[in-house]
Design a protein around this motif. Structure first.
Motif, mmCIF file in Angstrom:
data_model
loop_
_atom_site.group_PDB
_atom_site.id
_atom_site.type_symbol
_atom_site.label_atom_id
_atom_site.label_comp_id
_atom_site.label_asym_id
_atom_site.label_seq_id
_atom_site.Cartn_x
_atom_site.Cartn_y
_atom_site.Cartn_z
ATOM 1 N N ASP A 153 -21.402 60.790 117.358
ATOM 2 C CA ASP A 153 -20.207 61.474 116.925
ATOM 3 C C ASP A 153 -20.097 61.422 115.412
ATOM 4 N N THR A 154 -19.425 62.430 114.855
ATOM 5 C CA THR A 154 -19.446 62.592 113.402
ATOM 6 C C THR A 154 -18.732 61.471 112.662
ATOM 7 N N ASN A 155 -17.984 60.641 113.378
ATOM 8 C CA ASN A 155 -17.288 59.548 112.715
ATOM 9 C C ASN A 155 -18.190 58.384 112.368
ATOM 10 N N TYR A 159 -24.303 58.409 112.039
ATOM 11 C CA TYR A 159 -24.384 59.859 111.878
ATOM 12 C C TYR A 159 -24.420 60.225 110.406
ATOM 13 N N THR A 178 -23.601 64.461 122.222
ATOM 14 C CA THR A 178 -22.958 63.482 121.358
ATOM 15 C C THR A 178 -22.582 62.253 122.173
ATOM 16 N N THR A 179 -22.904 61.089 121.642
ATOM 17 C CA THR A 179 -22.508 59.865 122.327
ATOM 18 C C THR A 179 -21.781 58.955 121.346
ATOM 19 N N GLY A 180 -21.146 57.931 121.874
ATOM 20 C CA GLY A 180 -20.252 57.129 121.063
ATOM 21 C C GLY A 180 -20.835 55.880 120.429
#
Lengths: 275, 385
Positions: A153-155, A159, A178-180
């Motif tokens: 994820d973009t956060n 990434y 997307t994974t966390g």
């Protein structure tokens, strides 16, 4: 004998007194979400050794870390990149002299399923895969399977690293899963034969196969020395070099200790020093 | 009226003193106002949710406008410059919801029909609680199952599995369809021809259904599924999660139809199939549609399962109906992108998530109103108005 006792007492006092003096010491760390976990673990460890020191760590991004240091609202700015020109100038204009401490090196391993016969990708190929230009493993010498791209994820700081070191301005194709977490990427890759993913070096284990990038295998040496292309230093910036013996000095030099290196490795980064 | 001496204990006067009367009134006033306060606090909570989500969503639309958000599929909130096209994410939500509905509604309504009209009472008493247990399983457990068990299964044996499911679901459906259709088709024939006609039409239909199912099975078998976390996975798991809602609400609706209508239908000479299709289902239609809407709501709002099972790829699949592609939904996007980092910045990247939440809330709210209306209508209908 008496002299010896005096010596003992003074030694004891000497050990206690800095602690007593530092009763109200607070260390405020602000900045990168990538360096945040290191800073948090360091803080936890440091506070367990020095109960009278209070370390607070917030993660508001590298840019905000720099801003906080310039404005004097934090003691150490954690940053996943070096300070930019304008940040440096703003700091100097305010009488803040940023000093960089490289606490760890962040290396991203490119991982695939162990059954995948691809061993090596160039950085450009890796980018093309995530950009969606290369869609099938057969285009890079693998089996005829469409590539399943797994990302973060973009956060996440991972990434951020990936975006700046691999994509270099190109856009990640929309069909990227997307994974966390690093662990979730690994789980996806180990269960999906056609997949490719990227994780912090510390998350590579036997269940997945790390690829060589530009012919260089990712490991502690290649990442720490910078030979491996997807690696970058992680910084803590302080205003000037902290006065020796102060809690801040102790805190920002934790990475030099054996415990500090253990912490860094446990979170998945590479220590810069090698004891 | 019941005589008052039975309600009042012996030896106590019915007349209250002025003081006692006032105290009693005061007591009831206090009680009522406390209850009112508690009730209105939940209403207040709803209003506050609208207010706070709206408050944080509006800055996004002020800064970025509506056009890109609703019409572009480029979702690069961290890019430079950022792109906030949420179309692909809206599409993903819609896709997964439609998929879940396709799983939950036929299964759920048929199960409800079976429970209320076909199974004997004693079996129904056992089956219904078991279905309702599904609602008690936490969504993260479903998500974990989807990610760890179902996704690899789909990847390795997906084609075969789908072929089996095709047979399993299609088979009984085909049998039911053949029976009901041949029954209905021959209803107009004279008594003598009816049995023969029914047999002939049933046979033709059965062959058609079998060939169709075999074709479908072959097609599924040939599919290569590269990733197990996709719209299909999320749809199936979400459908199963929505199942108990659909089953129990539509079963209640079917139960509410009452014996008189069914017996009236039988008395007019209708078969069981005719009674079900032409009397019971139309009579319970509003209640069943309420069940469907509630099931859809469950699917739209679910987060954990889709975050774990859908793959979270923010794109419109190609072709658009490709359920084997990863998609991203609004809920998963909000959960995944909501970082501490954004909050302190107060950027568009933060507010866009609230814009999405607002859209989600609006959809949910509309669906809720719709289901309220359907339930209301079904009640009115049941009372014969």
């Amino acid at each position: 004998m008496r002299r010896f006792i005096v010596f003992l007492v003074s030694a004891a006092l000497g050990m206690v007194s800095p602690v007593a003096m530092a009763a109200e010491t607070r260390i405020v760390v602000d900045g990168s979400t990538t360096v945040g976990p290191i800073a948090k673990q360091f803080a936890q460890y440091y506070m367990s050794k020095h109960p009278d020191v209070n370390v607070t760590v917030s993660e508001s991004g590298s840019g905000n870390g720099a801003k906080s240091l310039v404005n004097g609202t934090c003691d150490a700015a954690s940053m996943s990149r070096f300070m930019k020109d304008n940040e440096f100038q703003a700091a100097v204009a305010k009488g803040v002299m940023p000093v960089a401490h490289v606490v760890a090196v962040d290396g991203l391993a490119v991982i695939v399923h162990p059954s995948n016969r691809v061993k090596d990708l160039s950085l450009a190929q890796f980018r093309d895969i995530y950009e969606g230009k290369i869609k099938n493993w057969s285009e890079v010498g693998g089996p005829s399977l469409s590539i399943v791209k797994v990302g973060r994820d973009t956060n996440s700081g991972t990434y951020e690293t990936f975006e700046s070191l691999v994509m270099q301005g190109a856009r990640v194709s929309g069909d990227t899963e997307t994974t966390g977490s690093n662990g979730a990427v690994r789980a996806r890759v180990q269960s999906t034969p056609a997949s490719i993913g990227y994780v912090g070096l510390g998350f590579v284990d036997r269940t997945v196969k790390p690829l060589a990038v530009n012919g260089i295998v990712p490991n502690r040496e290649t990442v720490a020395s910078g030979v491996y292309p997807i690696a970058r230093p992680l910084f803590l910036f302080t205003n000037g070099y902290p006065k020796l013996g102060t809690p801040l000095h102790g805190f920002v030099t934790l990475y030099l200790s054996e415990k500090g290196q253990e912490i860094i490795e446990a979170i998945g980064f590479v220590p810069v020093t090698d004891y | 009226m019941v005589s008052s001496d039975r309600l009042v204990p012996a030896g106590r006067s019915l007349l209250l003193s002025y003081r006692a009367d006032r105290m009693r009134r005061l007591g009831s006033l206090v009680g009522q106002s406390i209850l009112l306060l508690i009730t209105s606090s939940s209403i207040l909570a709803v209003l506050f949710i609208f207010y706070f989500i709206g408050r944080d969503a509006i800055p996004f639309f002020q800064a970025e406008g509506f056009r890109e958000f609703f019409t572009s599929a480029d979702w690069y909130p961290s890019g430079d410059p950022p792109a906030y096209g949420a179309l692909a994410i809206f599409y993903g939500s819609a896709m997964v919801t439609v998929g879940a509905t396709l799983v939950a509604v036929p299964l759920g309504v048929l199960a409800a029909l079976c429970l209320s009209d076909i199974l004997p009472f004693s079996i129904r008493q056992m089956v219904k609680p078991v279905i309702e247990i599904l609602a008690a399983i936490p969504s993260v457990a479903f998500g974990f199952f989807a990610l760890v068990v179902f996704a690899p299964l789909l990847q390795e044996h997906g084609g075969r599995l789908l072929a089996w499911v095709g047979w399993l679901v299609g088979g009984p459906l085909a049998v039911l369809g053949v029976v009901v259709l041949s029954d209905l088709a021959t209803a107009g024939l004279p008594e003598k021809l009816r049995a023969a006609g029914r047999g002939a039409i049933g046979l033709v239909l059965a062959v058609v259904a079998f060939v169709g199912l075999a074709r479908l099975g072959d097609f599924f078998h040939g599919l290569q599924i590269v990733t197990g976390v996709n719209a299909l996975n999320a749809s199936i798991i979400l459908g199963i999660m929505a199942l108990p809602t659909v089953v129990s609400v539509s079963e209640d609706a079917l139960q509410a139809v009452g014996r008189e209508l069914r017996e009236g239908s039988y008395a007019l000479g209708a078969t069981r199939a005719e009674t079900l299709v032409r009397v019971v289902i139309p009579a319970a239609a509003s209640g069943i549609s309420a069940a469907v809407i509630l099931g859809v709501m469950r699917a739209v709002g679910e987060t954990m399962v889709v975050w774990m099972a859908s793959g979270n790829a923010a794109h419109v699949p190609e072709p658009w109906y490709d359920f084997l592609a990863s998609v991203r939904t609004l809920t998963a996007n909000i959960a995944g992108d909501m970082g501490e980092a954004d909050q302190s910045l107060g950027s568009s990247r933060y507010h866009v998530l609230f814009a999405m939440a607002l859209c989600l809330l609006a959809v949910s709210f509309a669906l809720n109103m719709l289901s309220e209306w359907a339930v209301h209508r079904s009640r009115k209908k049941m009372r014969g108005q």
